[in-house]
Design a protein around this motif. Structure first.
Motif, mmCIF file in Angstrom:
data_model
loop_
_atom_site.group_PDB
_atom_site.id
_atom_site.type_symbol
_atom_site.label_atom_id
_atom_site.label_comp_id
_atom_site.label_asym_id
_atom_site.label_seq_id
_atom_site.Cartn_x
_atom_site.Cartn_y
_atom_site.Cartn_z
ATOM 1 N N GLU A 104 19.188 18.252 -32.464
ATOM 2 C CA GLU A 104 19.529 17.066 -33.263
ATOM 3 C C GLU A 104 20.832 16.434 -32.781
ATOM 4 N N GLN A 105 21.822 17.277 -32.461
ATOM 5 C CA GLN A 105 23.110 16.733 -32.024
ATOM 6 C C GLN A 105 22.981 16.033 -30.669
ATOM 7 N N ILE A 106 22.186 16.591 -29.786
ATOM 8 C CA ILE A 106 21.996 15.973 -28.470
ATOM 9 C C ILE A 106 21.204 14.673 -28.602
ATOM 10 N N ASP A 107 20.150 14.713 -29.402
ATOM 11 C CA ASP A 107 19.289 13.534 -29.540
ATOM 12 C C ASP A 107 19.955 12.411 -30.328
ATOM 13 N N TYR A 129 26.555 13.544 -13.805
ATOM 14 C CA TYR A 129 25.826 12.547 -14.581
ATOM 15 C C TYR A 129 24.725 11.899 -13.735
ATOM 16 N N SER A 130 25.020 11.630 -12.454
ATOM 17 C CA SER A 130 24.018 10.969 -11.615
ATOM 18 C C SER A 130 22.767 11.842 -11.468
ATOM 19 N N THR A 131 22.956 13.143 -11.360
ATOM 20 C CA THR A 131 21.804 14.049 -11.261
ATOM 21 C C THR A 131 21.034 14.079 -12.574
ATOM 22 N N TYR A 132 21.768 14.171 -13.697
ATOM 23 C CA TYR A 132 21.118 14.189 -15.010
ATOM 24 C C TYR A 132 20.370 12.888 -15.270
ATOM 25 N N ALA A 133 20.960 11.766 -14.890
ATOM 26 C CA ALA A 133 20.358 10.463 -15.168
ATOM 27 C C ALA A 133 19.019 10.280 -14.454
ATOM 28 N N LYS A 134 18.856 10.950 -13.313
ATOM 29 C CA LYS A 134 17.581 10.840 -12.586
ATOM 30 C C LYS A 134 16.467 11.595 -13.302
ATOM 31 N N ARG A 135 16.853 12.710 -13.960
ATOM 32 C CA ARG A 135 15.851 13.510 -14.681
ATOM 33 C C ARG A 135 16.428 13.932 -16.027
ATOM 34 N N PRO A 136 16.598 12.981 -16.941
ATOM 35 C CA PRO A 136 17.172 13.326 -18.249
ATOM 36 C C PRO A 136 16.204 14.159 -19.078
ATOM 37 N N TYR A 137 16.750 14.943 -19.970
ATOM 38 C CA TYR A 137 15.916 15.739 -20.878
ATOM 39 C C TYR A 137 16.533 15.699 -22.264
ATOM 40 N N GLY A 138 15.674 15.907 -23.243
ATOM 41 C CA GLY A 138 16.095 15.770 -24.625
ATOM 42 C C GLY A 138 16.671 17.048 -25.209
ATOM 43 N N GLY A 139 16.999 16.943 -26.486
ATOM 44 C CA GLY A 139 17.645 18.058 -27.168
ATOM 45 C C GLY A 139 16.773 19.292 -27.282
ATOM 46 N N GLU A 140 15.465 19.081 -27.509
ATOM 47 C CA GLU A 140 14.581 20.239 -27.669
ATOM 48 C C GLU A 140 14.525 21.074 -26.388
ATOM 49 N N ALA A 141 14.403 20.395 -25.247
ATOM 50 C CA ALA A 141 14.349 21.100 -23.961
ATOM 51 C C ALA A 141 15.657 21.843 -23.707
ATOM 52 N N ALA A 142 16.770 21.207 -24.020
ATOM 53 C CA ALA A 142 18.073 21.842 -23.809
ATOM 54 C C ALA A 142 18.247 23.051 -24.722
ATOM 55 N N ALA A 143 17.848 22.903 -25.978
ATOM 56 C CA ALA A 143 17.993 23.998 -26.939
ATOM 57 C C ALA A 143 17.106 25.176 -26.564
ATOM 58 N N ASN A 144 15.886 24.882 -26.124
ATOM 59 C CA ASN A 144 14.966 25.957 -25.741
ATOM 60 C C ASN A 144 15.406 26.654 -24.463
ATOM 61 N N GLY A 145 16.162 25.937 -23.624
ATOM 62 C CA GLY A 145 16.648 26.530 -22.377
ATOM 63 C C GLY A 145 17.944 27.297 -22.532
ATOM 64 N N ALA A 146 18.547 27.235 -23.710
ATOM 65 C CA ALA A 146 19.821 27.934 -23.929
ATOM 66 C C ALA A 146 19.622 29.445 -23.898
ATOM 67 N N GLY A 147 20.499 30.141 -23.198
ATOM 68 C CA GLY A 147 20.420 31.595 -23.116
ATOM 69 C C GLY A 147 21.113 32.268 -24.278
ATOM 70 N N GLY A 148 21.052 33.582 -24.285
ATOM 71 C CA GLY A 148 21.657 34.329 -25.383
ATOM 72 C C GLY A 148 23.147 34.085 -25.531
ATOM 73 N N ALA A 149 23.860 34.030 -24.400
ATOM 74 C CA ALA A 149 25.303 33.787 -24.454
ATOM 75 C C ALA A 149 25.602 32.367 -24.921
ATOM 76 N N ASP A 150 24.772 31.392 -24.486
ATOM 77 C CA ASP A 150 24.947 30.006 -24.929
ATOM 78 C C ASP A 150 24.781 29.908 -26.441
#
Length: 200
Positions: A104-107, A129-150
């Protein structure tokens, strides 16, 4: 036809009754790179082989050293405890409740640049930013990719909500397990040479 340059040197084993043979193999041409060189060590002693082993850092091209097997086993066990707990955090119900808040915070960002800044602040991306802008991803993808330490780190903030104490304790335990793993000593055994290098 390509050939290899092979260099060997022999050292006394730790008990002195046998030997350890170190072999270095690299392409036999002037443009050989360090990454093309391979190192190997062989313990040729019936008494030492069960107690000692050749060791080099994982994914490195280091020359192996001879170490106690029990030290390697202790470090591997400490690493396993770290990753077991890391995965336990990921699979926890607390993490399941945290992920939608991260998303939610990312989106909520109003632009790709802002979303990238939020991701960076959470340490969920190290892309420019230039790399991210070519293949942006949303909050759900980022949250699901977070590891245990994250998850432990992010959940220790206000985003953790009522689960914040769980994530704070998880962060402390994870750091202790990480220190135990990385601080687990593997000490090389000093060996004595027995003969000059052999090249063929």
């Amino acid at each position: 036809m390509a050939t290899d340059d092979v260099s060997k040197h022999v050292m006394s084993c730790p008990c002195g009754k046998g030997t350890v043979t170190f072999t270095t193999t690299s392409p036999d041409h002037a443009y050989a790179r360090d990454s093309q060189t391979r190192h190997h060590a062989q313990i040729d002693c019936a008494e030492c082989a069960p107690k000692y082993t050749a060791y080099a850092r994982e994914f490195s091209n280091d020359v192996p050293v001879i170490v106690l097997r029990e030290q390697v086993s202790a470090k591997e066990a400490a690493e396993q405890r770290y990753w077991t707990y890391w995965n336990e955090i990921k699979a926890s119900p607390q993490a399941d409740r945290l992920r939608p808040r991260i998303a939610e915070q990312i989106d909520a960002a109003k632009s790709k640049a802002e979303a990238h800044r939020v991701l960076q602040s959470m340490k969920l991306t190290y892309d420019s930013y230039s790399t991210y802008a070519k293949r942006p991803y949303g909050g759900e993808a980022a949250a699901n990719g977070a590891g245990g330490a994250d998850l432990a780190r992010i959940g220790s903030s206000t985003l953790g909500g009522d689960d914040k104490p769980y994530f704070q304790n998880a962060s402390i335990k994870l750091e202790e397990l990480d220190n135990a793993w990385r601080g687990s000593l593997i000490e090389p055994i000093a060996l004595r040479p027995t003969r000059p290098p052999i090249r063929k």
